[in-house]
Design an enzyme around this catalytic site. Sequence first.
Site, PDB file in Angstrom:
ATOM      1  N   GLY A 118     124.230  58.139   4.667  1.00  0.00           N
ATOM      2  CA  GLY A 118     123.263  58.612   5.644  1.00  0.00           C
ATOM      3  C   GLY A 118     122.679  59.932   5.189  1.00  0.00           C
ATOM      4  O   GLY A 118     123.291  60.647   4.389  1.00  0.00           O
ATOM      5  N   CYS A 144     130.105  64.854   3.438  1.00  0.00           N
ATOM      6  CA  CYS A 144     128.701  65.194   3.709  1.00  0.00           C
ATOM      7  C   CYS A 144     128.063  65.651   2.408  1.00  0.00           C
ATOM      8  O   CYS A 144     128.649  66.456   1.679  1.00  0.00           O
ATOM      9  CB  CYS A 144     128.644  66.307   4.754  1.00  0.00           C
ATOM     10  SG  CYS A 144     126.970  66.858   5.133  1.00  0.00           S
ATOM     11  N   LEU A 145     126.862  65.150   2.118  1.00  0.00           N
ATOM     12  CA  LEU A 145     126.181  65.537   0.873  1.00  0.00           C
ATOM     13  C   LEU A 145     125.853  67.030   0.857  1.00  0.00           C
ATOM     14  O   LEU A 145     125.687  67.608  -0.214  1.00  0.00           O
ATOM     15  CB  LEU A 145     124.897  64.718   0.698  1.00  0.00           C
ATOM     16  CG  LEU A 145     125.073  63.203   0.534  1.00  0.00           C
ATOM     17  CD1 LEU A 145     123.724  62.523   0.386  1.00  0.00           C
ATOM     18  CD2 LEU A 145     125.977  62.872  -0.646  1.00  0.00           C
ATOM     19  N   HIS A 177     123.196  66.799  12.445  1.00  0.00           N
ATOM     20  CA  HIS A 177     122.341  67.508  11.467  1.00  0.00           C
ATOM     21  C   HIS A 177     120.983  67.875  12.077  1.00  0.00           C
ATOM     22  O   HIS A 177     120.528  69.008  11.928  1.00  0.00           O
ATOM     23  CB  HIS A 177     122.088  66.632  10.235  1.00  0.00           C
ATOM     24  CG  HIS A 177     123.141  66.733   9.183  1.00  0.00           C
ATOM     25  ND1 HIS A 177     123.551  67.923   8.635  1.00  0.00           N
ATOM     26  CD2 HIS A 177     123.880  65.770   8.557  1.00  0.00           C
ATOM     27  CE1 HIS A 177     124.492  67.697   7.720  1.00  0.00           C
ATOM     28  NE2 HIS A 177     124.719  66.401   7.668  1.00  0.00           N
ATOM     29  N   GLN A 191     118.533  68.034   5.727  1.00  0.00           N
ATOM     30  CA  GLN A 191     119.274  68.166   4.470  1.00  0.00           C
ATOM     31  C   GLN A 191     118.362  68.241   3.250  1.00  0.00           C
ATOM     32  O   GLN A 191     118.798  68.626   2.173  1.00  0.00           O
ATOM     33  CB  GLN A 191     120.251  66.997   4.302  1.00  0.00           C
ATOM     34  CG  GLN A 191     121.377  67.010   5.325  1.00  0.00           C
ATOM     35  CD  GLN A 191     122.288  65.811   5.127  1.00  0.00           C
ATOM     36  OE1 GLN A 191     122.012  64.745   5.649  1.00  0.00           O
ATOM     37  NE2 GLN A 191     123.355  65.982   4.374  1.00  0.00           N
ATOM     38  N   HIS A 197     127.072  61.755  13.097  1.00  0.00           N
ATOM     39  CA  HIS A 197     127.083  62.808  12.067  1.00  0.00           C
ATOM     40  C   HIS A 197     125.640  63.259  11.764  1.00  0.00           C
ATOM     41  O   HIS A 197     125.357  64.461  11.688  1.00  0.00           O
ATOM     42  CB  HIS A 197     127.776  62.251  10.807  1.00  0.00           C
ATOM     43  CG  HIS A 197     127.783  63.174   9.624  1.00  0.00           C
ATOM     44  ND1 HIS A 197     128.943  63.729   9.129  1.00  0.00           N
ATOM     45  CD2 HIS A 197     126.776  63.630   8.822  1.00  0.00           C
ATOM     46  CE1 HIS A 197     128.649  64.490   8.075  1.00  0.00           C
ATOM     47  NE2 HIS A 197     127.338  64.445   7.868  1.00  0.00           N
ATOM     48  N   GLU A 198     124.729  62.294  11.613  1.00  0.00           N
ATOM     49  CA  GLU A 198     123.334  62.636  11.260  1.00  0.00           C
ATOM     50  C   GLU A 198     122.593  63.275  12.442  1.00  0.00           C
ATOM     51  O   GLU A 198     121.753  64.154  12.245  1.00  0.00           O
ATOM     52  CB  GLU A 198     122.579  61.403  10.766  1.00  0.00           C
ATOM     53  CG  GLU A 198     123.194  60.674   9.566  1.00  0.00           C
ATOM     54  CD  GLU A 198     123.523  61.564   8.388  1.00  0.00           C
ATOM     55  OE1 GLU A 198     122.884  62.615   8.209  1.00  0.00           O
ATOM     56  OE2 GLU A 198     124.465  61.203   7.646  1.00  0.00           O
TER      57      GLU A 198
HETATM   58 ZN   LIG Z   1     126.049  65.340   6.515  1.00  0.00          ZN
END
Ligand SMILES: [Zn+2]
Length: 177
Positions: A46, A102-103, A148, A51, A144-145
């Site tokens: 995701g 997480c990226l 963000h 991000q 999670h997204e």
């Molecule tokens: Zn993340």
Amino acid sequence: MTVLNVLIAPHPALSTKAAPATTFDEGLRQHLSDMAETMYADNGIGLAANQVGILKRIIVMDVGDDNSLTKNPTPIKPQLFYFINPEIEWESDEKVIFEEGCLSVPGQCISVERSASLRLRYQDETGKEKTETFHGLQARCILHEIDHINGKTMLDYLSKLKKDLAVRKLIKHYSSN
Ligand SMILES: [Zn+2]
């Protein structure tokens, strides 16, 4: 399609609440396909627009066709979703604790408690409204997204002491960002 640079915490874009997307044009579809390309290139499941420095309420997700909440899901076929202006309509009382990555927080895993299921209202890439129920890994990824795009990362689930430590580690290893 272009692979975009993924911002690393504590970049300010990651702690900024994103604004709704209002135009459903070629520009938006370009963002979506670039974000999907970036997610695949980094082996993510995701990615939220924050991000990659775009402060719009846009999320891409692909956990594949294995939606199980296990350490080693084995997806075979891709299943790409675009969520624009997502709103959670309902969350289950049942909660699950699961370790996330997480990226934007490379090299760290954090256990987060989240709802097991949810119902999401969102718009697709043409602006059409949709409502869908999600479970398992997909529900986890969506929550999670959505954090963000609300300016929150999984680091915010840590105690202040642990968060400071995690942020210091990120600054030390990724200070070029
Ligand atoms: Zn993340």
